[in-house]
Motif scaffolding. Structure first.
Motif, PDB file in Angstrom:
ATOM      1  N   VAL A   1       0.965  -1.151  -0.165  1.00 38.37           N
ATOM      2  CA  VAL A   1      -0.134  -0.219   0.420  1.00 38.37           C
ATOM      3  C   VAL A   1       0.673   1.919  -0.226  1.00 38.37           C
ATOM      4  CG1 VAL A   1       0.127   0.449   2.569  1.00 38.37           C
ATOM      5  CG2 VAL A   1      -1.529   1.017   1.400  1.00 38.37           C
ATOM      6  N   LEU A   2       0.244   2.075  -0.933  1.00 40.17           N
ATOM      7  CA  LEU A   2       1.463   3.547  -0.883  1.00 40.17           C
ATOM      8  C   LEU A   2       1.008   4.180   0.125  1.00 40.17           C
ATOM      9  CD1 LEU A   2       2.508   3.313  -4.110  1.00 40.17           C
ATOM     10  CD2 LEU A   2       3.376   2.354  -2.457  1.00 40.17           C
ATOM     11  N   ASN A   3       1.846   4.980   0.883  1.00 37.43           N
ATOM     12  CA  ASN A   3       1.996   6.346   1.360  1.00 37.43           C
ATOM     13  C   ASN A   3       2.099   7.595   0.066  1.00 37.43           C
ATOM     14  OD1 ASN A   3       1.721   8.269   3.873  1.00 37.43           O
ATOM     15  ND2 ASN A   3       4.022   7.663   3.915  1.00 37.43           N
ATOM     16  N   ALA A   4       0.980   8.286   0.180  1.00 33.05           N
ATOM     17  CA  ALA A   4       0.935   8.673  -0.993  1.00 33.05           C
ATOM     18  C   ALA A   4       0.702  10.663  -0.230  1.00 33.05           C
ATOM     19  CB  ALA A   4      -0.846   8.630  -0.987  1.00 33.05           C
ATOM     20  N   ALA A   5       0.027  11.455  -1.885  1.00 34.29           N
ATOM     21  CA  ALA A   5       0.617  12.688  -1.121  1.00 34.29           C
ATOM     22  C   ALA A   5      -0.561  12.963   0.361  1.00 34.29           C
ATOM     23  CB  ALA A   5       0.042  13.905  -1.825  1.00 34.29           C
ATOM     24  N   ASN A   6       0.919  13.935   0.724  1.00 35.74           N
ATOM     25  CA  ASN A   6       0.016  14.962   2.181  1.00 35.74           C
ATOM     26  C   ASN A   6      -0.243  15.930   1.965  1.00 35.74           C
ATOM     27  OD1 ASN A   6       0.054  15.116   4.828  1.00 35.74           O
ATOM     28  ND2 ASN A   6       2.325  15.562   5.277  1.00 35.74           N
ATOM     29  N   TRP A   7      -1.918  15.303   2.624  1.00 40.37           N
ATOM     30  CA  TRP A   7      -2.573  16.314   2.260  1.00 40.37           C
ATOM     31  C   TRP A   7      -3.041  17.903   3.802  1.00 40.37           C
ATOM     32  CZ3 TRP A   7      -7.339  15.562   5.015  1.00 40.37           C
ATOM     33  CH2 TRP A   7      -7.195  14.210   4.640  1.00 40.37           C
ATOM     34  N   THR A   8      -2.349  16.886   5.077  1.00 35.05           N
ATOM     35  CA  THR A   8      -2.970  17.323   5.947  1.00 35.05           C
ATOM     36  C   THR A   8      -1.994  19.014   6.385  1.00 35.05           C
ATOM     37  OG1 THR A   8      -1.455  16.197   6.477  1.00 35.05           O
ATOM     38  CG2 THR A   8      -3.346  14.982   7.315  1.00 35.05           C
ATOM     39  N   ILE A   9      -1.333  19.044   6.010  1.00 38.92           N
ATOM     40  CA  ILE A   9       0.163  20.034   5.968  1.00 38.92           C
ATOM     41  C   ILE A   9      -0.876  21.674   6.055  1.00 38.92           C
ATOM     42  CG2 ILE A   9       1.928  21.286   5.196  1.00 38.92           C
ATOM     43  CD1 ILE A   9       3.185  18.942   3.700  1.00 38.92           C
ATOM     44  N   ILE A  10      -0.728  22.236   7.001  1.00 34.71           N
ATOM     45  CA  ILE A  10      -1.184  23.430   7.586  1.00 34.71           C
ATOM     46  C   ILE A  10       1.069  24.116   8.293  1.00 34.71           C
ATOM     47  CG2 ILE A  10      -2.306  24.958   8.220  1.00 34.71           C
ATOM     48  CD1 ILE A  10      -4.493  23.640   7.997  1.00 34.71           C
ATOM     49  N   ASP A  11       1.395  24.592   7.455  1.00 31.92           N
ATOM     50  CA  ASP A  11       3.147  25.036   8.123  1.00 31.92           C
ATOM     51  C   ASP A  11       2.660  26.316   8.658  1.00 31.92           C
ATOM     52  OD1 ASP A  11       5.011  24.471   8.493  1.00 31.92           O
ATOM     53  OD2 ASP A  11       6.271  26.327   7.723  1.00 31.92           O
ATOM     54  N   ILE A  12       3.201  26.530   9.884  1.00 28.61           N
ATOM     55  CA  ILE A  12       2.907  27.719  10.895  1.00 28.61           C
ATOM     56  C   ILE A  12       4.223  28.835  11.071  1.00 28.61           C
ATOM     57  CG2 ILE A  12       1.798  28.494  12.514  1.00 28.61           C
ATOM     58  CD1 ILE A  12      -0.308  27.679  11.140  1.00 28.61           C
ATOM     59  N   ASN A  13       3.790  29.937  10.810  1.00 31.34           N
ATOM     60  CA  ASN A  13       4.928  30.252  11.216  1.00 31.34           C
ATOM     61  C   ASN A  13       4.407  31.845  11.801  1.00 31.34           C
ATOM     62  OD1 ASN A  13       7.313  32.495  10.553  1.00 31.34           O
ATOM     63  ND2 ASN A  13       8.249  30.656   9.815  1.00 31.34           N
ATOM     64  N   LEU A  14       5.572  31.881  13.026  1.00 35.60           N
ATOM     65  CA  LEU A  14       5.459  32.814  13.847  1.00 35.60           C
ATOM     66  C   LEU A  14       6.090  33.613  14.483  1.00 35.60           C
ATOM     67  CD1 LEU A  14       3.827  30.548  16.837  1.00 35.60           C
ATOM     68  CD2 LEU A  14       3.066  31.566  15.265  1.00 35.60           C
ATOM     69  N   ASP A  15       6.102  35.184  13.142  1.00 38.85           N
ATOM     70  CA  ASP A  15       7.822  36.290  13.839  1.00 38.85           C
ATOM     71  C   ASP A  15       8.592  35.593  12.855  1.00 38.85           C
ATOM     72  OD1 ASP A  15       5.983  38.346  13.808  1.00 38.85           O
ATOM     73  OD2 ASP A  15       6.327  38.181  16.257  1.00 38.85           O
ATOM     74  N   GLY A  16       8.727  34.951  11.740  1.00 38.99           N
ATOM     75  CA  GLY A  16       9.850  34.000  11.289  1.00 38.99           C
ATOM     76  C   GLY A  16      10.316  32.832  11.898  1.00 38.99           C
ATOM     77  N   GLU A  17       9.621  32.471  12.833  1.00 42.19           N
ATOM     78  CA  GLU A  17       9.940  31.535  14.053  1.00 42.19           C
ATOM     79  C   GLU A  17       8.824  29.904  13.022  1.00 42.19           C
ATOM     80  OE1 GLU A  17       9.703  31.552  17.563  1.00 42.19           O
ATOM     81  OE2 GLU A  17      10.273  30.076  18.942  1.00 42.19           O
ATOM     82  N   GLN A  18       8.693  28.290  12.457  1.00 39.59           N
ATOM     83  CA  GLN A  18       7.998  27.462  13.006  1.00 39.59           C
ATOM     84  C   GLN A  18       7.529  27.395  13.943  1.00 39.59           C
ATOM     85  OE1 GLN A  18       9.323  23.719  10.889  1.00 39.59           O
ATOM     86  NE2 GLN A  18       8.005  24.315   9.430  1.00 39.59           N
ATOM     87  N   LEU A  19       6.583  26.800  13.832  1.00 45.41           N
ATOM     88  CA  LEU A  19       5.639  26.302  15.272  1.00 45.41           C
ATOM     89  C   LEU A  19       6.106  24.560  14.616  1.00 45.41           C
ATOM     90  CD1 LEU A  19       3.714  26.539  17.416  1.00 45.41           C
ATOM     91  CD2 LEU A  19       2.108  26.278  15.829  1.00 45.41           C
ATOM     92  N   ASP A  20       7.285  23.990  15.682  1.00 48.22           N
ATOM     93  CA  ASP A  20       6.870  22.764  15.916  1.00 48.22           C
ATOM     94  C   ASP A  20       6.489  22.731  16.801  1.00 48.22           C
ATOM     95  OD1 ASP A  20       8.353  20.422  15.709  1.00 48.22           O
ATOM     96  OD2 ASP A  20      10.572  20.844  15.029  1.00 48.22           O
TER      97      ASP A  20
END
Ligand code: BGC
Length: 769
Positions: free
Chosen positions: A81-100
């Motif tokens: 079974v294939l891991n397919a395109a990831n559609w969940t991504i919503i990347d967040i950046n706060l004043d230049g800092e990535q929300l990790d």
């Protein structure tokens, strides 16, 4: 074993974040709608340990088998079974800092899988390395109404700052499988585009050439009002994104709704994919998130009407059974006869997403009772349509005359597993496929299926068995050499009682069906016999001879069926006498040591007794149960349910309950320490069986439902729904007795505690226990 999921009747809830549990939760909180599904990966970045998973049903890759040497008959490929395109991504950046999330200090965290309405919700408050605090609420679901669509609502509120928040929803097609024999990526890019409100990627699988178009359409609101900020579309290899920059005010929420669609070339011409994708995205985005969510709740309400099991007096058992039913419904909806049920469903890559005998032996009873007849029929048709490949598979192994050996593991009908002891020897799967036909007809009464499809499969399987046995000069009987039974902790054994029993039953049942079809659809029979070159007299006389002269091992001393010829030569130390540190054996012992031991992975003789219980008196069942269970380590998730049902039949209510607990919360409590790979979807059907066939004592006999229920001590009552031949019945078992509610328009006649009861249309009846 873990114990971090909060008990709740309708939801799976995690109330704090522990990175050690994260991958387990990614499995447990998975979503699906039969057409696609995904693990509960976070939308924003997470640099900690995570297993990414987005899957599209039926899309697979035949990965070249990796062995250092080759033997004739080895399958060349292992389908995945294939891991397919990831559609969940919503990347967040706060004043230049990535929300990790992994780098944050988390002050509150809650995630909830709402099974009643079919969505996943996550709330958290977290502080980034630089000290910015944000509050987030994320809700998402895979739509049961538009099964090619999903939606995410993501709301972020800056708690202690005002500044620039950059939100980047994306689709990433550059995805690797964890399970890949040569560390190769399986997707090539076909096309992509990004515009101000969304974008898409179309990816094509290598070798199999499936194309999957995954797209998004986004809308933004700030402080509750729609806004149209500047969007910078980004396009990279296999990746599209929309970079949305907003000036955020402390305490004011920013929300993004990301509508997603996932379409595959199984259902559209490749050249139409992008148009269809855009059409789907416009349709669902016009509906809007709230309407989609309301439709989702309504669709699930309808499912629960027929599926729900209510347990009173035990919240944790209630939660567990609903979780099992929920996951099964997310995995397979029965809309498409090209799809099937992988042991991990949409929750992980393990078992390659492929079809195993699990479907016929465990899932069929569940879908027969809880879904429209068509759903199980589609599962049967899946195998019917793959008969050609099963015949080819048997031919490759040297069988003749249209004999079929269905694959142990498959995506497209071809064998795609590469351990010889399983592929060549675990041939009992042919028996389960025949048994499912019997089970379907017994349950539904749809005898026309036999003439149209069933008999063709049965003859091919009977032909296989009639060639797979060997005449033993020594015994003057037929024997079955070199097999692996359901107990995979023994290989290449002779005369596995289960396999032999299935084989002769298949030949016998095939002959019964021949008679039935000749009597009811003679022309179809003649046409089929001509099509498959079936010389009835010659072939059936061989079946009869084999049935008459078949050898079955039996131990006179203990009076039990012998699992295989050499079983009693093994050192007989019971499981209870094994040091706890040695368990589970498959993680602690060498494979060699396991194979030489008497330990049984899962029901084997007992699986056969379960299928054919009417053949055996209670004492025979008890002796075999008492002999084999203490030697069984239940290291397959498919094992406890069969034991629960047999223990219930034997009146051992406490043990039945004990086995039920092992199957019901297997994933929620990570019982086998392996939920991080995905949930045990097919064994969830076994949990359902433990309740309905175990505690409910439900069977089908002579076209009627029969119940022999008891109530586990801890419970006040339990009730379940059963769809049977056009009627819907609710059965409630409590200390007062058995209440039968006929929810349909015609009377139903059932047998409770050996007495026939008739329940009028839309009426109720109480049978005292
Ligand atoms: C079991 C098999 C089963 C497979 C997939 C194995 O561990 O032994 O019976 O088909 O898992 O669930």
């Amino acid at each position: 074993m873990k114990n971090y999921i909060k008990a709740d009747e309708w939801s799976i809830i995690e109330e704090s974040f522990d990175p050690h549990h994260h991958q387990i939760s990614e499995s447990i909180f998975s979503l699906g709608n039969g057409r696609m599904g995904q693990r509960a990966n976070f939308e924003e970045a997470y640099s900690g340990q995570s297993l990414l998973g987005n899957y599209v049903a039926g899309v697979y890759y035949p990965d070249k088998t990796r062995v250092g040497w080759w033997k004739n008959g080895y399958p060349e490929y292992f389908a995945k079974v294939l891991n397919a395109a990831n559609w969940t991504i919503i990347d967040i950046n706060l004043d230049g800092e990535q929300l990790d999330f992994d780098k944050c200090v988390v002050s509150s965290f809650r995630r909830e899988l709402n099974m009643k309405e079919g969505y996943l919700k996550r709330n958290f408050e977290a502080q980034t390395t630089s000290g910015k605090i944000v509050k987030v609420e994320a809700i998402r679901f895979c739509s049961m109404v538009d099964d090619e669509a999903a939606a995410i609502s993501y709301t972020i509120t800056p708690v202690n700052f005002s500044g620039t928040i950059t939100i980047t929803p994306a689709i990433d097609g550059d995805i690797a499988n964890k399970d890949s024999n040569y560390d190769e990526k399986f997707w090539d890019e076909v096309s992509k585009a990004s515009q101000s409100d969304g974008g898409y990627v179309v990816m094509r699988t290598k070798k199999t050439g499936f194309e999957v178009a995954t797209g998004m359409k986004c809308s933004i609101a700030q402080n509750g009002k729609p806004v149209q900020p500047q969007v910078k579309p980004v396009v990279k290899e296999k990746y599209v994104a929309s970079v949305i920059e907003l000036q955020a005010q402390q305490g004011q929420a920013i929300s993004i709704i990301k509508y997603v669609a996932n379409l595959s070339s199984q259902n559209y011409k490749p050249e139409d994919l992008v148009n269809q994708l855009n059409e789907t995205l416009s349709r669902v985005s016009q509906k809007g998130f709230d309407t989609m969510l309301a439709e989702q709740a309504a669709a699930w309400a309808k499912k629960w009407e027929r599926n729900d099991i209510i347990i009173e007096g035990d919240v944790s058992a209630q939660q567990a059974i609903r979780f099992n039913i929920f996951q099964l419904n997310q995995t397979y909806t029965g809309e498409d006869d090209r799809l099937n049920i992988g042991p991990k469903g949409f929750t992980g890559e393990k078992y390659g997403g492929s079809t195993y005998w699990d479907t016929e032996a465990y899932c069929v009873p569940f879908y027969l009772a809880t879904a429209p007849q068509k759903v199980t029929r589609n599962l049967l048709l899946y195998r019917y349509k793959q008969l050609g490949e099963a015949i080819e598979n048997a031919t490759l192994l040297g069988f003749k005359n249209g004999a079929a050996l269905y694959p142990m593991v498959t995506m497209d009908g071809t064998e795609c597993h590469n351990e010889w002891e399983i592929t060549f020897e675990e041939i009992h799967r042919n028996g389960a496929i025949a048994f499912a036909i019997f089970n379907y007809v017994r349950y539904t009464g749809d005898e026309a299926y036999l003439a149209d499809y069933g008999l063709e499969v049965l003859v091919a399987i009977a032909r296989f068995w009639s060639q797979r046995i060997t005449w033993s000069q020594d015994k003057q009987q037929y024997v079955m050499l070199g097999v692996t039974g359901p107990n995979e902790y023994e290989n290449n054994i002779n005369n596995n009682w289960y396999t032999t029993t299935m084989a002769t039953w298949c030949m016998d049942y095939t002959m019964q069906v021949i008679e039935k079809v000749k009597a009811t659809a003679h022309e179809k029979y003649t046409a089929l016999a001509a099509k498959i070159n079936f010389d009835e007299a010659v072939e059936t006389s061989r079946y009869k001879h084999i049935i008459e002269k078949m050898y079955y091992g039996y131990d006179e001393k203990q009076q039990v069926f012998l699992q295989q010829d050499g079983y009693l030569d093994k050192e007989q130390i019971l499981v209870k006498d094994l040091p706890a540190a040695d368990r589970p054996l498959n993680q602690k012992w060498s494979w060699d040591r396991i194979l030489r031991s008497c330990y049984i992975k899962q029901a084997d003789v007992l699986q056969g007794i379960y299928f054919f219980e009417d053949r055996y008196d209670t004492e025979t069942i008890r002796r075999n149960f008492n002999f084999y269970e203490p030697r069984t380590v239940h290291e397959s998730s498919l094992s406890p349910c069969v034991h629960a049902i047999l223990a219930a039949k034997l009146g051992d209510e406490a043990r039945a309950y004990e086995f039920y607990l092992r199957t019901a919360r297997l994933d929620l409590d990570d019982y086998n320490n392996d939920t991080e790979d995905g949930c045990h979807i097919t064994s969830m059907a076994g949990t359902w069986m433990s309740v309905v066939e175990g505690f409910g004592g439900m069977r089908v006999r002579d076209g009627k439902l029969l119940f022999q229920p008891f109530i586990p001590e801890k419970w006040t009552s339990f009730s379940f729904h059963i769809g049977f031949r056009g009627s819907l019945l609710n059965v409630k078992v409590s200390k007062d007795g058995v209440q039968l509610k006929n929810l349909s328009e015609k009377p139903v006649s059932v047998i409770v505690y050996n007495e026939e009861q008739s329940v009028g249309a839309n009426s109720e009846l109480l049978v005292k226990g």
